[in-house]
Design an enzyme around this catalytic site. Structure first.
Site, short mmCIF file in Angstrom:
data_model
loop_
_atom_site.label_atom_id
_atom_site.label_comp_id
_atom_site.label_asym_id
_atom_site.label_seq_id
_atom_site.Cartn_x
_atom_site.Cartn_y
_atom_site.Cartn_z
N GLU A 49 0.83 -1.04 0.20
CA GLU A 49 0.07 0.20 -0.09
C GLU A 49 0.75 1.24 0.00
OE1 GLU A 49 -2.95 -0.04 3.19
OE2 GLU A 49 -4.24 -1.42 2.43
N ASP A 60 -5.59 9.45 9.45
CA ASP A 60 -4.15 9.09 9.91
C ASP A 60 -3.60 9.59 11.00
OD1 ASP A 60 -3.42 7.41 7.51
OD2 ASP A 60 -3.76 9.37 6.24
#
Length: 241
Positions: A49, A60
């Site tokens: 990824e 995040d």
């Protein structure tokens, strides 16, 4: 058969889960990403990824935010990410690459070029899947059609809070694999509730017939243990972030 399908089929035949590490494109150095991707494969990565840097991430934690900010300061955008994938593909034609990021860079990329440019250019350099954190199924039909035209899978997120209706929607539209978020929170958390993970996976697997991965909070060998993601063998994934 796509690279993702081939990889998961091979893993099923061996009775293995998949290791899918995440790395932010352009971090820690602008030019290091292709070499770092090769090192990850040598270390056992089954799928990579590749994070597309974005200034305002919603999912995040501070580590990935800092990596994205560093990459952005050094000029890393989608064009540079595509070039990094192209360089990686020069000597690795087998390992699937999934771009993970947010809608804004994709929409801006197409706005500056033409509709569908992102999907076409991603396919041209060898991208296999795209995961857009802030594109739920309700608003993803346009991108999904463009990616499908070029043989790229659109990967969706599911979370412990996902309703049965949302799980059904994702089951109907997802390709490649489904990304099952292990916590109610952002990446990098230490608050992994194993019982909750097992419950979420059980609910997801009742409806999803493609591989299911577990991410967020999977940080070491213990949290990536097969006991966490135990179940039918066509759900092979753990992720280090």
């Amino acid at each position: 058969m796509s690279r993702l399908d081939t990889t998961f089929q091979h893993l099923r035949s061996q009775g293995r889960k998949a290791l899918i590490p995440y790395v932010t494109a352009g971090f820690p150095d602008v030019d290091i990403t292709p070499a770092l991707m090769h090192v990850l494969v040598e270390a056992g990565a089954d799928v990579i990824e590749l994070g597309v840097p974005f200034s305002d991430p919603s999912a995040d934690g501070p580590t990935i935010q800092a990596a994205s900010e560093h990459a952005l300061r050094h000029g890393i955008g989608l064009s540079q990410v595509f070039e990094q994938v192209r360089q990686f593909r020069q000597s690795d034609s087998d390992t699937p690459v999934v771009l993970m990021g947010y809608a804004n860079p994709i929409e801006r990329y197409d706005l500056l070029r033409q509709p569908g440019a992102f999907a076409a250019d991603a396919a041209a350099v060898g991208v296999d899947g795209v995961l857009v954190v802030d594109y739920p199924p309700e608003v993803s039909s346009g991108l999904a059609a463009q990616l499908c035209h070029h043989g790229i899978d659109l990967i969706f997120l599911l979370a412990p809070t996902s309703t049965e209706r949302r799980i059904r929607q994702v089951a109907e539209r997802a390709g490649g694999y489904v990304y099952c978020v292990s916590v109610n929170g952002i990446t990098g958390t230490n608050m992994l509730d194993l019982a909750q993970v097992r419950d979420t996976l059980a609910r997801v697997r009742q409806q999803v017939r493609i591989p299911v991965g577990v991410g967020f909070g999977i940080r070491d060998a213990d949290t990536a243990s097969p006991d966490i993601a135990s179940g039918r063998p066509e759900a092979p994934r753990s992720q280090a972030r």
